[in-house]
Design an enzyme around this catalytic site. Structure first.
Site, mmCIF file in Angstrom:
data_model
loop_
_atom_site.group_PDB
_atom_site.id
_atom_site.type_symbol
_atom_site.label_atom_id
_atom_site.label_comp_id
_atom_site.label_asym_id
_atom_site.label_seq_id
_atom_site.Cartn_x
_atom_site.Cartn_y
_atom_site.Cartn_z
ATOM 1 N N LYS A 45 0.841 -1.195 0.000
ATOM 2 C CA LYS A 45 0.000 0.000 0.000
ATOM 3 C C LYS A 45 0.876 1.244 0.000
ATOM 4 O O LYS A 45 1.920 1.276 0.648
ATOM 5 C CB LYS A 45 -0.894 -0.006 1.235
ATOM 6 C CG LYS A 45 -1.855 1.157 1.324
ATOM 7 C CD LYS A 45 -2.855 0.928 2.434
ATOM 8 C CE LYS A 45 -3.715 2.146 2.664
ATOM 9 N NZ LYS A 45 -4.216 2.774 1.441
ATOM 10 N N ASN A 69 -13.475 4.970 -6.395
ATOM 11 C CA ASN A 69 -12.941 5.052 -5.045
ATOM 12 C C ASN A 69 -12.289 6.408 -4.823
ATOM 13 O O ASN A 69 -11.665 6.980 -5.714
ATOM 14 C CB ASN A 69 -11.958 3.906 -4.768
ATOM 15 C CG ASN A 69 -10.538 4.248 -5.136
ATOM 16 O OD1 ASN A 69 -9.830 4.919 -4.366
ATOM 17 N ND2 ASN A 69 -10.106 3.817 -6.312
ATOM 18 N N SER A 70 -12.477 6.906 -3.626
ATOM 19 C CA SER A 70 -11.830 8.145 -3.201
ATOM 20 C C SER A 70 -11.222 7.896 -1.826
ATOM 21 O O SER A 70 -11.579 8.532 -0.837
ATOM 22 C CB SER A 70 -12.843 9.289 -3.150
ATOM 23 O OG SER A 70 -12.215 10.499 -2.761
ATOM 24 N N GLY A 72 -7.961 8.166 -0.890
ATOM 25 C CA GLY A 72 -7.085 9.261 -0.471
ATOM 26 C C GLY A 72 -5.792 8.828 0.192
ATOM 27 O O GLY A 72 -5.141 9.612 0.880
ATOM 28 N N ASN A 129 4.361 6.261 -7.124
ATOM 29 C CA ASN A 129 2.969 6.460 -7.502
ATOM 30 C C ASN A 129 2.708 7.934 -7.789
ATOM 31 O O ASN A 129 2.282 8.692 -6.925
ATOM 32 C CB ASN A 129 2.049 5.947 -6.388
ATOM 33 C CG ASN A 129 0.579 6.093 -6.728
ATOM 34 O OD1 ASN A 129 0.224 6.423 -7.858
ATOM 35 N ND2 ASN A 129 -0.272 5.850 -5.759
ATOM 36 N N CYS A 132 -2.020 8.964 -8.475
ATOM 37 C CA CYS A 132 -3.250 8.791 -7.707
ATOM 38 C C CYS A 132 -4.212 9.939 -8.024
ATOM 39 O O CYS A 132 -3.869 11.104 -7.826
ATOM 40 C CB CYS A 132 -2.962 8.758 -6.218
ATOM 41 S SG CYS A 132 -4.460 8.566 -5.214
ATOM 42 N N ASN A 194 -3.101 3.557 -13.724
ATOM 43 C CA ASN A 194 -3.808 3.669 -12.456
ATOM 44 C C ASN A 194 -5.303 3.717 -12.766
ATOM 45 O O ASN A 194 -5.706 3.448 -13.891
ATOM 46 C CB ASN A 194 -3.348 4.942 -11.723
ATOM 47 C CG ASN A 194 -3.467 4.834 -10.223
ATOM 48 O OD1 ASN A 194 -4.417 4.259 -9.712
ATOM 49 N ND2 ASN A 194 -2.504 5.389 -9.507
ATOM 50 N N GLY A 219 -12.162 -1.342 -12.610
ATOM 51 C CA GLY A 219 -13.090 -2.405 -12.954
ATOM 52 C C GLY A 219 -12.880 -2.901 -14.368
ATOM 53 O O GLY A 219 -12.030 -2.391 -15.113
ATOM 54 N N GLY A 246 -8.164 -3.205 -14.914
ATOM 55 C CA GLY A 246 -9.244 -3.972 -15.519
ATOM 56 C C GLY A 246 -9.027 -5.463 -15.600
ATOM 57 O O GLY A 246 -9.841 -6.188 -16.178
#
Length: 252
Positions: A45, A69-70, A72, A129, A132, A194, A219, A246
């Site tokens: 993570k 999703n949010s 954060g 990352n 995001c 992402n 998804g 995906g």
């Protein structure tokens, strides 16, 4: 005769090419169900420099063919991660761990890596990352700017001898240019990509579902979009590209 699935990515030899997307799998929590040693690599993570709680709820919203999703990026912070999270991972001797690094400025990515380097050999590589979509209101990220990608990658690579994998945003005008910028600045591999910037509106309140307005869409519906981004990136760079987005089945 068994099929050999091993691959090499940025100097790492993985037993197979399957790994999780950062934030979707906790090896300790999922131990009763999935042995982390079965994966080619475990992407941990994302870790930020300072502790953060993440975005306010709601954080998840279901939409046709996927999920918004949010989250954060809630994080205990880099120092606490090394002191509290890393020791629990040492028992998984067969697992290859890749640390995901998040930041709000190019220099923060380097500062997080500097702290995580104190964890020793448990962390085999860093995924930077940059992409995001739900850290800042409006969905801005470093991966939307070629200049930011260059600076963040250069600073991150200067802090470690381990492989640096830059995670790009798939929904940009020219992802090939973004990938080339990262490689020219020191990236050993790329992750494409992402979640996609997206939003939802509550029909009853006529307001955005999320406090941050923009969230990340994931998804099965994004696989063809991501595949196009992967194809364009692979044609432009000469480093390994990790495809992410995906994937639902072995056929994907």
């Amino acid at each position: 005769m068994g099929v050999k699935l091993s691959v090499r990515i940025a100097g790492l030899t993985l037993k197979n090419p399957v790994m999780n997307a950062s934030g979707t799998y906790d090896p300790v929590a999922y131990e009763p169900f999935v042995d982390p040693g079965q994966l080619g690599a475990v992407v941990l993570k994302s870790v930020t420099l300072e502790p953060r709680e993440g975005n306010p709820p709601p954080r998840i919203h279901e939409v046709p063919c996927g999920l918004l999703n949010s989250i954060g990026i809630p994080s205990v912070g880099a120092k606490a991660f090394v002191e509290e999270k890393v020791p629990a991972l040492k028992k998984y001797r067969d697992a290859v761990f890749i640390a995901s690094v998040a930041g709000f400025t190019p220099s923060e990515y380097a500062m997080v890596i500097e702290v995580l380097e104190t964890a020793g050999d448990l962390i085999r590589a860093y995924e930077v990352n940059l992409s995001c979509p739900n850290l800042e209101k409006g969905g801005r990220s470093c991966a939307l700017s070629e200049d930011c990608i260059r600076e963040a990658t250069r600073l991150a690579a200067s802090k470690t001898n381990k492989p640096v994998i830059v995670k790009l945003a798939p929904d940009v005008t020219d992802i090939a240019a973004m990938g080339k910028a990262a490689v020219e600045s020191g990236a050993d591999a790329l992750t494409v990509g992402n979640t996609y910037r997206a939003m939802a509106v509550d029909l009853r309140t006529r307001r955005p579902v999320f406090a941050n307005v923009v969230a990340g869409y994931s998804g099965p519906a994004i696989k063809p979009l991501t595949l196009r981004a992967v194809y364009e990136t692979v044609r432009a760079v000469d480093v390994p590209v990790i495809a992410s987005g995906g994937v639902m089945t072995a056929e994907d």
